[in-house]
Design an enzyme around this catalytic site. Structure first.
Site, PDB file in Angstrom:
ATOM      1  N   GLN A 181      39.393  37.509  52.500  1.00 54.74           N
ATOM      2  CA  GLN A 181      38.235  38.246  52.016  1.00 54.74           C
ATOM      3  C   GLN A 181      36.966  37.673  52.624  1.00 54.74           C
ATOM      4  OE1 GLN A 181      39.926  36.940  48.806  1.00 54.74           O
ATOM      5  NE2 GLN A 181      40.904  38.822  48.124  1.00 54.74           N
ATOM      6  N   GLN A 232      38.753  42.202  56.073  1.00 56.98           N
ATOM      7  CA  GLN A 232      39.066  42.470  54.669  1.00 56.98           C
ATOM      8  C   GLN A 232      37.793  42.389  53.827  1.00 56.98           C
ATOM      9  OE1 GLN A 232      42.242  40.047  53.193  1.00 56.98           O
ATOM     10  NE2 GLN A 232      42.031  40.768  51.089  1.00 56.98           N
ATOM     11  N   ASP A 233      37.572  43.404  52.961  1.00 56.23           N
ATOM     12  CA  ASP A 233      36.432  43.376  52.037  1.00 56.23           C
ATOM     13  C   ASP A 233      35.084  43.353  52.754  1.00 56.23           C
ATOM     14  OD1 ASP A 233      38.475  43.260  50.235  1.00 56.23           O
ATOM     15  OD2 ASP A 233      37.918  41.341  49.334  1.00 56.23           O
ATOM     16  N   ASP A 287      40.813  47.281  51.979  1.00 56.47           N
ATOM     17  CA  ASP A 287      39.842  47.286  50.873  1.00 56.47           C
ATOM     18  C   ASP A 287      38.417  47.108  51.391  1.00 56.47           C
ATOM     19  OD1 ASP A 287      42.192  47.244  49.394  1.00 56.47           O
ATOM     20  OD2 ASP A 287      42.041  45.101  48.921  1.00 56.47           O
ATOM     21  N   ARG A 297      42.979  52.229  47.192  1.00 61.83           N
ATOM     22  CA  ARG A 297      43.820  51.783  46.090  1.00 61.83           C
ATOM     23  C   ARG A 297      42.894  51.366  44.953  1.00 61.83           C
ATOM     24  NH1 ARG A 297      46.627  46.104  48.027  1.00 61.83           N
ATOM     25  NH2 ARG A 297      44.819  45.201  49.052  1.00 61.83           N
ATOM     26  N   TRP A 355      41.019  49.681  42.158  1.00 60.91           N
ATOM     27  CA  TRP A 355      40.902  48.241  41.867  1.00 60.91           C
ATOM     28  C   TRP A 355      40.872  47.974  40.366  1.00 60.91           C
ATOM     29  CZ3 TRP A 355      36.025  44.754  42.804  1.00 60.91           C
ATOM     30  CH2 TRP A 355      36.432  43.415  42.941  1.00 60.91           C
TER      31      TRP A 355
END
Ligand SMILES: *[C@@H]1O[C@H](CO)[C@@H](O)[C@H](O)[C@H]1NC(C)=O
Ligand SMILES: *[C@@H]1O[C@H](CO)[C@@H](O)[C@H](O)[C@H]1NC(C)=O
Ligand SMILES: *[C@@H]1O[C@H](CO)[C@@H](O)[C@H](O)[C@H]1NC(C)=O
Ligand SMILES: *[C@@H]1O[C@H](CO)[C@@H](O)[C@H](O)[C@H]1NC(C)=O
Ligand SMILES: *[C@@H]1O[C@H](CO)[C@@H](O)[C@H](O)[C@H]1NC(C)=O
Ligand SMILES: *[C@@H]1O[C@H](CO)[C@@H](O)[C@H](O)[C@H]1NC(C)=O
Length: 522
Positions: free
Chosen positions: A314, A336-337, A358, A427, A429
């Site tokens: 992340q 990621q993130d 994500d 997706r 959270w």
């Protein structure tokens, strides 16, 4: 009990709607009676009804102020306890930094709740509503951080439970107030007067207050110094304009919650770049290359980048908690993130957003319009997921709407795309995550299922698709979740347009940034 509560609220709503406008202020009850109308009676009673004025009757607005005041007291005490825990941890102990960030989040709760009680804010009911639910989001993000590093047995849950319940009570009251009428609320209905607003009719014609230049030709050599120079009195709504000349600025930038209306612009996404390489260990906030907490932020023509890379886990490039913020012609780059749209109303226009999994996430109340979303090459076996929306309660107004965007593979992923599983649009959270893709181009890398249940919220989360096109847009084989919706009725999709979802007509025009209020395609 629950049935009874909702029955009473329906009665309130009916009386607000069907009786004269003065009924809002004339509906009164004792504090104890009001507490029985909230979802957490015990906590309400414990924190409010002890008072010796508990037998006098008060209005719904007075009661809201009391629950908010109680939540502020509780948030202060939780913050103190979190600070104590933080100090007790050994330096470098797992979780210490995260406790540090949680202290900041609790501080943010106190700050934001105080806005609710501040009469000079002239807050609209929707403002009050979003400020209240911000506190719940901050608690959730702290909790998730500990989950990410597998520290589940912390004190956080026990110290924050009553605060969460006080916030849920306040939120329920605020929903009841809004259900009645947006007009003639005792807090005023004037909206924000943007005085001395720069007229940004031509968005490139900004008149900078300060200039940042790496070569020393400006007022400052780092972006943070320019941000720190803004802490002077300005009229409400007056922008502080920072021009960042071309160059790669290797620094983390932080705009605090009391620094409002910063407008930052560069010389183009390939030219003005703010870059850092921090990654998270659960502490998402500290990994952010750029984070903004103050209201009314604008960024134009620049790049925010996190270079921790696909091995970094992340790693946030851009964190926005800025209400009524507009990001225009910017590039937000990570793996990621990447883009943490934490909370509040946000508008992204013609941006590029890069990531693997994500990478558009948080509990923002955000519209992404005409953005280029590029999926990047993950680690071997790594997944591809565009969004992870974080709405937890039905009474929250947040959600993501992506309109007129292109969801495609980036240059690094294209040649090797066959080595990876297909991409998911999102997706959920948290329980009531809400995400809609509409009028967007979905390329063939999108999985026919469309959505993935990463954290077990498929029974409550809402996922919608409307009028998308391209090889990945066929909805015939999508997930069969109860709240998945292949929307065909334009009246439903309309709720996710700029004008309805984020009431954009109220605030985007003051920025001069072009936007499409309703649908783009017929
Ligand atoms: C409550 O009662 C006490 C003593 O009777 C008094 O001193 C105090 O001012 C009262 N507080 C309020 C909020 O009325
Ligand atoms: C947490 O636990 C899960 C499952 O046991 C494991 O896959 C993951 O790597 C752990 N995360 C960390 C940061 O230790
Ligand atoms: C949401 O708000 C409504 C209306 O005020 C209330 O009846 C309900 O209990 C709230 N829901 C939750 C989960 O707090
Ligand atoms: C709101 O209040 C003002 C002044 O008190 C009044 O003139 C107006 O008619 C009211 N509006 C509505 C919709 O009730
Ligand atoms: C930025 O540079 C890349 C690679 O040189 C190019 O493909 C892209 O079009 C440029 N973007 C802009 C907005 O200039
Ligand atoms: C998305 O892709 C389509 C088809 O490739 C193109 O016509 C359109 O301009 C792109 N939209 C954006 C916002 O870049």
């Amino acid at each position: 009990m629950a049935m009874k509560v909702s029955f009473f609220f329906v009665c309130f709503l009916m009386s607000f709607i069907f009786s004269s406008s003065s009924s809002l202020t004339t509906t009164t009850g004792s504090i104890d009676w009001w507490c029985t109308q909230t979802p957490h009676y015990q906590t309400c009673n414990h924190h409010i009804a002890y008072s010796n004025i508990s037998s006098t009757t008060i209005s719904i607005n007075q009661f809201l102020d009391m629950t908010v005041a109680a939540a502020i007291n509780e948030a202060r005490s939780v913050q103190k306890r979190a600070q104590g825990i933080y100090l007790d941890y050994e330096p470098n102990a797992l979780g210490k930094n995260l406790w540090g960030s949680c202290v900041d989040y609790f501080d943010g709760i106190v700050f934001t709740l105080n806005m609710v009680l501040d009469p000079t804010e002239q807050a609209r009911p929707l403002d009050v509503h979003t400020w209240l639910s911000a506190g719940l989001t901050y608690i959730n993000v702290c909790e998730k951080g500990f989950e990410m590093i597998n520290m589940t047995n912390t004190m956080l849950l026990s110290i924050s439970t009553e605060l969460r319940e006080l916030l849920l009570n306040s939120l329920a009251i605020s929903v009841a107030i809004q259900g009645g009428s947006y007009s003639n609320n005792s807090r005023g209905l004037h909206g924000w007067e943007f005085s001395n607003e720069y007229k940004l009719l031509n968005s490139r014609n900004f008149d900078p207050d300060v200039t940042v230049a790496k070569d020393g030709s400006g007022d400052f050599m780092t972006v943070q110094e320019a941000v720190d120079s803004t802490r002077k009195e300005r009229e409400w709504g007056e922008r502080y304009v920072i021009f960042v000349k071309r160059g790669v600025y290797e620094e983390q930038v932080y705009i605090a919650h009391d620094v409002n209306f910063v407008l930052m612009y560069g010389e183009g996404v390939n030219n003005t770049i703010i870059s850092a390489a921090e990654h998270s260990g659960g502490d998402l906030k500290s990994s952010a290359t750029f984070q903004v907490w103050g209201r009314g932020f604008m960024a134009v023509d620049m790049t925010f980048r996190n270079t921790a890379g696909p091995n970094g886990g992340q790693a946030v490039a851009f964190l926005s908690n800025s209400d009524e913020s507009v990001i225009y012609h910017c590039s937000i780059e990570g793996y990621q993130d990447t883009l943490f749209s934490l909370h509040f109303k946000q508008f992204y226009k013609e941006c590029q957003i890069f990531g693997t999994v994500d990478f558009i996430f948080g509990n923002g109340h955000s519209v992404f319009q005409d953005c280029q979303v590029f999926l990047r090459k993950p680690l071997p076996g790594g997944g591809l997921v565009v969004t992870a929306q974080g709405r937890q309660y039905q009474n929250e107004s947040s959600g993501f709407s992506l309109q007129g965007c292109n969801i495609t593979a980036g240059e690094d992923l294209k040649p090797v795309i066959d080595q990876f599983k297909k991409a998911f649009l999102g997706r959920p959270w948290f329980d009531y995550a809400r995400t809609v893709f509409m009028e967007s181009f979905l390329d063939d890398l999108v999985d026919p299922l469309g959505w993935e249940d990463g954290w077990g919220h498929k029974d409550t989360a809402y996922c919608g698709e409307y009028n998308n096109y391209g090889p990945g847009s066929t909805t015939d084989h999508r997930v069969d979740w109860p709240n998945y919706e292949a929307i065909t009725d334009p009246d439903i999709a309309k709720q996710f347009t700029v004008v309805e979802f984020i009431v954009g007509d109220d605030w985007i025009p003051t920025t001069g940034v072009p936007y499409v209020p309703g649908f783009e395609r017929s």
